[in-house]
Scaffold this motif. Sequence first.
Motif, short mmCIF file in Angstrom:
data_model
loop_
_atom_site.label_atom_id
_atom_site.label_comp_id
_atom_site.label_asym_id
_atom_site.label_seq_id
_atom_site.Cartn_x
_atom_site.Cartn_y
_atom_site.Cartn_z
N ALA A 149 -4.78 9.13 16.26
CA ALA A 149 -4.10 8.20 17.16
C ALA A 149 -2.63 8.06 16.80
CB ALA A 149 -4.79 6.83 17.11
N VAL A 150 -2.32 7.99 15.50
CA VAL A 150 -0.92 7.88 15.07
C VAL A 150 -0.15 9.14 15.42
CG1 VAL A 150 0.61 7.65 13.08
CG2 VAL A 150 -1.43 6.22 13.24
N LEU A 151 -0.73 10.30 15.18
CA LEU A 151 -0.05 11.56 15.49
C LEU A 151 0.25 11.65 16.98
CD1 LEU A 151 -2.05 14.07 13.25
CD2 LEU A 151 0.29 13.25 12.89
N LEU A 152 -0.69 11.25 17.81
CA LEU A 152 -0.46 11.27 19.26
C LEU A 152 0.64 10.31 19.64
CD1 LEU A 152 -4.08 11.45 20.72
CD2 LEU A 152 -2.26 13.15 21.00
N ASP A 153 0.64 9.12 19.05
CA ASP A 153 1.64 8.11 19.39
C ASP A 153 3.05 8.60 19.06
OD1 ASP A 153 2.45 5.36 20.13
OD2 ASP A 153 3.02 5.24 18.03
N VAL A 154 3.23 9.16 17.87
CA VAL A 154 4.56 9.63 17.48
C VAL A 154 4.99 10.81 18.33
CG1 VAL A 154 5.95 10.53 15.58
CG2 VAL A 154 4.22 8.79 15.13
N ALA A 155 4.06 11.71 18.64
CA ALA A 155 4.39 12.86 19.48
C ALA A 155 4.83 12.40 20.86
CB ALA A 155 3.20 13.80 19.59
N LEU A 156 4.16 11.38 21.41
CA LEU A 156 4.53 10.87 22.72
C LEU A 156 5.91 10.22 22.68
CD1 LEU A 156 1.15 9.30 23.89
CD2 LEU A 156 2.31 11.25 24.91
N HIS A 157 6.22 9.52 21.59
CA HIS A 157 7.52 8.89 21.48
C HIS A 157 8.64 9.92 21.39
CE1 HIS A 157 6.92 4.67 21.61
NE2 HIS A 157 6.05 4.65 20.62
N ARG A 158 8.32 11.13 20.96
CA ARG A 158 9.33 12.19 20.92
C ARG A 158 9.46 12.86 22.28
NH1 ARG A 158 11.06 14.33 15.99
NH2 ARG A 158 11.43 16.30 17.03
N GLY A 159 8.67 12.41 23.24
CA GLY A 159 8.74 12.99 24.58
C GLY A 159 8.04 14.33 24.67
N VAL A 160 7.07 14.56 23.78
CA VAL A 160 6.37 15.84 23.74
C VAL A 160 5.15 15.76 24.65
CG1 VAL A 160 5.11 17.43 22.27
CG2 VAL A 160 7.14 16.30 21.41
N GLY A 161 5.04 16.70 25.56
CA GLY A 161 3.93 16.67 26.49
C GLY A 161 2.72 17.44 26.01
N SER A 162 2.93 18.54 25.29
CA SER A 162 1.78 19.36 24.92
C SER A 162 1.73 19.68 23.43
CB SER A 162 1.83 20.68 25.71
OG SER A 162 3.04 21.37 25.46
N ALA A 163 2.85 19.77 22.79
CA ALA A 163 2.86 20.07 21.36
C ALA A 163 4.19 19.64 20.79
CB ALA A 163 2.64 21.57 21.11
N GLY A 164 4.25 19.45 19.48
CA GLY A 164 5.52 19.06 18.89
C GLY A 164 5.38 18.78 17.42
N ALA A 165 6.49 18.38 16.79
CA ALA A 165 6.53 18.13 15.36
C ALA A 165 6.67 16.64 15.10
CB ALA A 165 7.70 18.89 14.73
N VAL A 166 5.93 16.15 14.11
CA VAL A 166 5.98 14.76 13.69
C VAL A 166 6.65 14.70 12.33
CG1 VAL A 166 4.62 12.74 13.06
CG2 VAL A 166 3.93 14.16 15.00
N ALA A 167 7.79 13.99 12.23
CA ALA A 167 8.56 13.93 10.99
C ALA A 167 8.21 12.68 10.21
CB ALA A 167 10.06 13.97 11.30
N LEU A 168 7.02 12.68 9.61
CA LEU A 168 6.58 11.57 8.77
C LEU A 168 6.09 12.11 7.44
CD1 LEU A 168 4.45 9.34 11.19
CD2 LEU A 168 6.73 8.85 10.34
N SER A 169 6.36 11.36 6.36
CA SER A 169 5.79 11.73 5.07
C SER A 169 4.31 11.34 5.07
CB SER A 169 6.51 11.01 3.94
OG SER A 169 6.24 9.62 3.99
N GLN A 170 3.56 11.85 4.10
CA GLN A 170 2.15 11.50 4.01
C GLN A 170 1.97 10.01 3.74
OE1 GLN A 170 -0.07 14.03 1.39
NE2 GLN A 170 0.24 15.87 2.62
N GLU A 171 2.87 9.41 2.94
CA GLU A 171 2.79 7.98 2.67
C GLU A 171 2.99 7.17 3.95
OE1 GLU A 171 4.57 10.11 0.99
OE2 GLU A 171 3.89 10.03 -1.10
#
Length: 217
Positions: A149-171
């Motif tokens: 759910a978090v990965l999807l949320d961040v990807a959507l906030h980047r305006g990514v429709g189908s795939a993309g990169a999430v710039a978050l540390s593991q922490e």
Amino acid sequence: MESEVLRFWGLLDPVGQALLDAVGTTRDYDPGAIVCHEGEPSQHVLVVRRGLMRVTAISPGGHEKVLAIRGPGDIVGERSAVDGLPRSASVRVLGEASALVIAQARFTDLCRQQPRIAWAVLTVVVSRQRDADRQRIQFSGTSTQRVAAVLLDVALHRGVGSAGAVALSQEELASAAGTSRESLVRVLRLLRQQGIVRTGRRRIDILAPDRLYDLVG
């Protein structure tokens, strides 16, 4: 996380956007810059232009909790502008970013004078409250569901429709998902094995977002 991303800027008509542009100043932020601190008096409202900003708060146990990730078009600091109370969270820049910075007094004046701007703020506040309700339900799920759910949320906030990169540390990702670092490592290993993500240093590439939707349920 949000099933539909309602960005403040996109809810405004051209007149409202022009009015805010006229009273605001665009500011660039370096990676890691602190935009505001939890508990300090509110002085400005921001509309993110570029990049991502991490919203965090300190839990009763003294731990930093990631509440949200804000991206282009999102408004930051709207609640303090409305009720005049101190900041309820801290905001830090992830990577380089820029934002339209508007003095709180000017912003509240415009909301009183321009019903469409006030309505856009109300729409965002209601959307985020619904989002918070959904998060409470999701946080009763498995670690895999919460991380997806978090990965999807961040990807959507980047305006990514189908795939993309999430710039978050593991922490940061573990905090946002309400799980331990150890559990996160296991989840990411599973997602890599299934070809859903690819991981690197402070980077998670989403290869199959439809599979993440399936995991969230």
